[in-house]
Design a protein around this motif. Structure first.
Motif, PDB file in Angstrom:
ATOM      1  N   ALA A  52      -4.245   4.771   9.701  1.00  0.00           N
ATOM      2  CA  ALA A  52      -3.501   5.904   9.012  1.00  0.00           C
ATOM      3  C   ALA A  52      -1.843   4.622   9.435  1.00  0.00           C
ATOM      4  N   ARG A  53      -0.912   4.066  10.171  1.00  0.00           N
ATOM      5  CA  ARG A  53      -0.281   3.736   9.999  1.00  0.00           C
ATOM      6  C   ARG A  53      -0.462   1.879   9.703  1.00  0.00           C
ATOM      7  N   GLN A  54      -1.744   1.807   9.797  1.00  0.00           N
ATOM      8  CA  GLN A  54      -1.826   0.405   9.333  1.00  0.00           C
ATOM      9  C   GLN A  54      -1.792   0.411   7.848  1.00  0.00           C
ATOM     10  N   HIS A  55      -2.408   1.981   6.783  1.00  0.00           N
ATOM     11  CA  HIS A  55      -2.371   1.726   5.697  1.00  0.00           C
ATOM     12  C   HIS A  55      -0.861   1.964   5.046  1.00  0.00           C
ATOM     13  N   ASP A  56       0.081   2.735   6.276  1.00  0.00           N
ATOM     14  CA  ASP A  56       1.611   2.190   5.894  1.00  0.00           C
ATOM     15  C   ASP A  56       2.012   0.932   5.493  1.00  0.00           C
ATOM     16  N   LEU A  57       1.683   0.464   6.946  1.00  0.00           N
ATOM     17  CA  LEU A  57       2.068  -1.156   6.945  1.00  0.00           C
ATOM     18  C   LEU A  57       1.458  -2.570   5.727  1.00  0.00           C
ATOM     19  N   LEU A  58       0.123  -2.055   5.579  1.00  0.00           N
ATOM     20  CA  LEU A  58       0.193  -2.258   4.895  1.00  0.00           C
ATOM     21  C   LEU A  58       0.050  -2.755   3.113  1.00  0.00           C
ATOM     22  N   ALA A  59       0.787  -1.201   2.601  1.00  0.00           N
ATOM     23  CA  ALA A  59       1.485  -0.658   1.881  1.00  0.00           C
ATOM     24  C   ALA A  59       2.970  -1.430   1.457  1.00  0.00           C
TER      25      ALA A  59
END
Lengths: 245, 387
Positions: free
Chosen positions: A190-197
């Protein structure tokens, strides 16, 4: 280490041309020359120390660790972003060492720049630690893996050298994108997704012009351009919609 | 609330943190960049205390206690990979029992390892080693760990002024009432008033004390360190012997630091590293890890230790690395001035606690120390104070 001789090599006189700036006093900036007696060991930082201690106590530059661990002494040396502490003066093969502050940061005085903007897109809580590369033949206990500090020392060389960072003030820049990419390896999906965004936002990787200066000047081999390329690939693959940030 | 002015941006950072937590108004002045003197310039060892068990039991105990506290309050700036003391000669081996006893006495957990066990962990060690002892050494980022103190102090209201050099003390008779400074940015001199001035200038503290016409027992003890590229080990490697030259390798990031030499100097502004010291460090550290012999220097530097003077002509390696703080009212009849000297980066929090305790007594307050349990803010907060 090979010891060729115990005799000291003769000292050479080298000119240090330093861009001076003191708001309201030496303003606009101008160059000032100093002469420094140099041996084959001395770093550019050693030269600055000699000038401050023997010629001009008001010379402003940042320094702390003297061995490329802190990142404070970055400046432009003969036009290239480098650390003063690990640049041997005689390795430059010039009679004149030209020193200017990093580009793209507000100037505080002489070679000192204000680093606040550098940290704008680096979350203070991002971890500094990462698993250390195994040493060949070592039995590193799995329950107690060795850790090391992240290679990036946040010196600002990459940002100063980046044409896109100078063209687009909003660009997150190579250091922040590299740090973000490193942080992605340490967090959940989930955090990876936010960072990638964040990396895929209009302020993120799309502004990179692939000049690769960041990887060329990085004194600790972080190769920010590789991190940016991987973020770009992952953003494309995941189809992450650009955030509105 | 009393205004405390701290001279020195090294261990002064931990004092600024302690004093702001206790509620004081704090200003810190530093002549250059923060941590540009001694505190940021060491090899990065977070001492277990093992190095000191032979001759300095007090410092050994202080180190292990502070080692545990710093791992708690600043864990992100510490590589927690332990340390080894290795014996290479029969003479080294003869020190082992005394080393283990000293560790027990100082409360330092120490585990003997066979040569095979040591080589399994660290295969680059000299294969001729005779014995090893594992201790809880660690490695700190000297800049980032100390900057976490500054970041927290600043967030709690401390005013920190860099490139701001003290040129004189403001005296009313035998009372220090503040400092005269020159701001190297503006070029302007000004007086900063204070209820109490703390001289935390490390090896430069003699110069500040001289401004009040008094002396302090400080002895600058410079030493040379060399960094090479590559992590030759994961753990810190120490020679198992009473302290001496070239007896430690401190891996950090993707570098290894070879340390150290030591001599006594009058001038703390040591800018040159004698070439013969570099050669000695390579030769001696190659006894610990033979691969070092083929490496070339990545960086060479020196730093001045702030040694507490005991007697002239002393062995710089045998001088206690403990710290002390002086109330110059009691010592010299100068009111309003405290000096903090000695110590080392590992004990910077404890140095601050003891000095702040003295300030609490002097100002008639009743504030307890809270730095043992207060986790420091990330050092990046120094620049991102807004969040």
């Amino acid at each position: 280490m090979k010891i060729e001789t115990t005799e000291k090599k003769p000292w050479r006189q080298i000119e240090f041309r330093i861009e001076r700036f003191k708001p309201g006093r030496i303003d606009p900036p101008r160059f000032q020359s100093f002469r420094v007696a140099v041996d084959d060991q001395m770093s550019v930082l050693d030269g600055l120390e000699q000038i401050r201690l023997r010629q001009d106590a008001g010379l402003m530059y940042r320094h702390s660790c003297h061995h490329s661990a802190c990142g404070t002494c970055a400046c432009r040396i003969n036009g290239v972003e480098r650390l003063a502490c690990t640049t041997r003066i005689l390795s430059l093969n010039t009679e004149t060492v030209v020193l200017e502050p990093l580009r793209g940061f507000p100037r505080l005085g002489d070679l000192v720049v204000e680093m606040t903007a550098f940290y704008r897109d680096i979350d203070p809580a991002w971890s500094l630690l990462t698993p250390a590369e195994p040493i060949h033949g070592a039995a590193d206990p799995a329950e107690d893996p060795s850790l090391r500090l992240e290679a990036c020392i946040e010196c600002g060389c990459c940002v100063s050298s980046c044409p896109a960072a100078h063209r687009h003030a909003e660009f997150m820049g190579p250091a922040a994108l590299a740090a973000l990419h490193r942080q992605m390896a340490k967090v959940d999906a989930a955090r990876q997704h936010d960072l990638l965004a964040a990396a895929a936002s209009p302020r993120g990787e799309r502004l990179c012009e692939r000049a690769l200066n960041c990887s060329r000047v990085c004194p600790t081999d972080v190769y920010p351009a590789r991190h940016i390329a991987d973020l770009r690939r992952r953003a494309k693959a995941s189809g992450t919609p650009p955030s509105l940030k | 609330m009393e205004h405390i002015l701290i001279i020195g941006g090294g261990v002064g950072g931990s004092l600024a943190h302690d004093l702001t937590l206790r509620g004081y108004r704090v200003t810190l002045v530093e002549r250059g960049e923060l941590l540009s003197g001694t505190t940021g310039r060491h090899h990065g060892l977070l001492h277990s205390g093992g190095r000191y068990v032979f001759h300095d039991a007090e410092t050994a105990r202080e180190c292990y206690e502070e080692n545990r506290i710093l791992r708690h309050i600043a864990s992100e700036a510490i590589e927690p990979n332990g340390g080894l003391f290795i014996a290479l000669t029969d003479e080294d081996l003869s020190h082992r029992d005394r080393f283990l006893e000293g560790c027990i006495a100082a409360g330092i957990p120490a585990a003997p390892l066979s040569p095979r066990q040591a080589l399994a962990r660290e295969p680059t060690l000299n294969p001729a080693l005779l014995a090893a002892v594992r201790v809880p050494d660690a490695v700190m980022d000297a800049w980032r760990l100390a900057m976490a103190f500054f970041a927290t102090a600043r967030a709690n209201g401390a005013v920190i002024r860099t490139f701001c050099e003290v040129t004189d003390l403001k005296m009313f008779g035998r009372q220090v009432a503040g400092v005269r400074v020159i701001d190297h940015r503006s070029g302007l001199s000004e007086t900063i008033g204070a209820d109490l001035v703390v001289n935390a200038a490390g090896p430069w503290s003699g110069r500040i004390a001289a401004m009040a016409g008094i002396g302090v027992p400080i002895q600058p003890g410079p030493g040379v360190m060399v960094a090479v590229r590559g992590r030759v080990t994961q753990a810190v490697v120490n020679r198992l012997h009473p302290a001496g030259e070239g007896d430690i390798i401190v891996p950090q990031r993707r570098l290894s630091v070879l340390g150290t030499t030591a001599w006594l100097a009058d001038d703390p502004d040591q800018v040159t590293a004698p070439a013969e010291h570099v050669a000695r460090l390579f030769a001696l550290c190659a006894e610990l890890v033979p691969a070092v012999a083929a490496m070339t220097p990545h960086a060479v530097w020196s730093a001045s230790r702030p040694l507490l003077q005991s007697s002239p002509n002393q062995d710089p390696f045998a001088i206690s690395r403990t710290f002390d703080c002086f109330d110059h009212a009691a010592r010299d009849g100068i009111e309003g001035l405290v000096t903090l000297i000695g110590g080392k980066a590992t004990t910077m929090r404890a140095m601050a606690e003891q000095t702040a305790d003295l300030i609490v007594r002097k100002t008639g307050r009743d504030f307890a120390c809270r730095t043992r349990e207060t986790v420091l803010l990330p050092y990046r907060r120094y620049w991102r104070g807004d969040i």
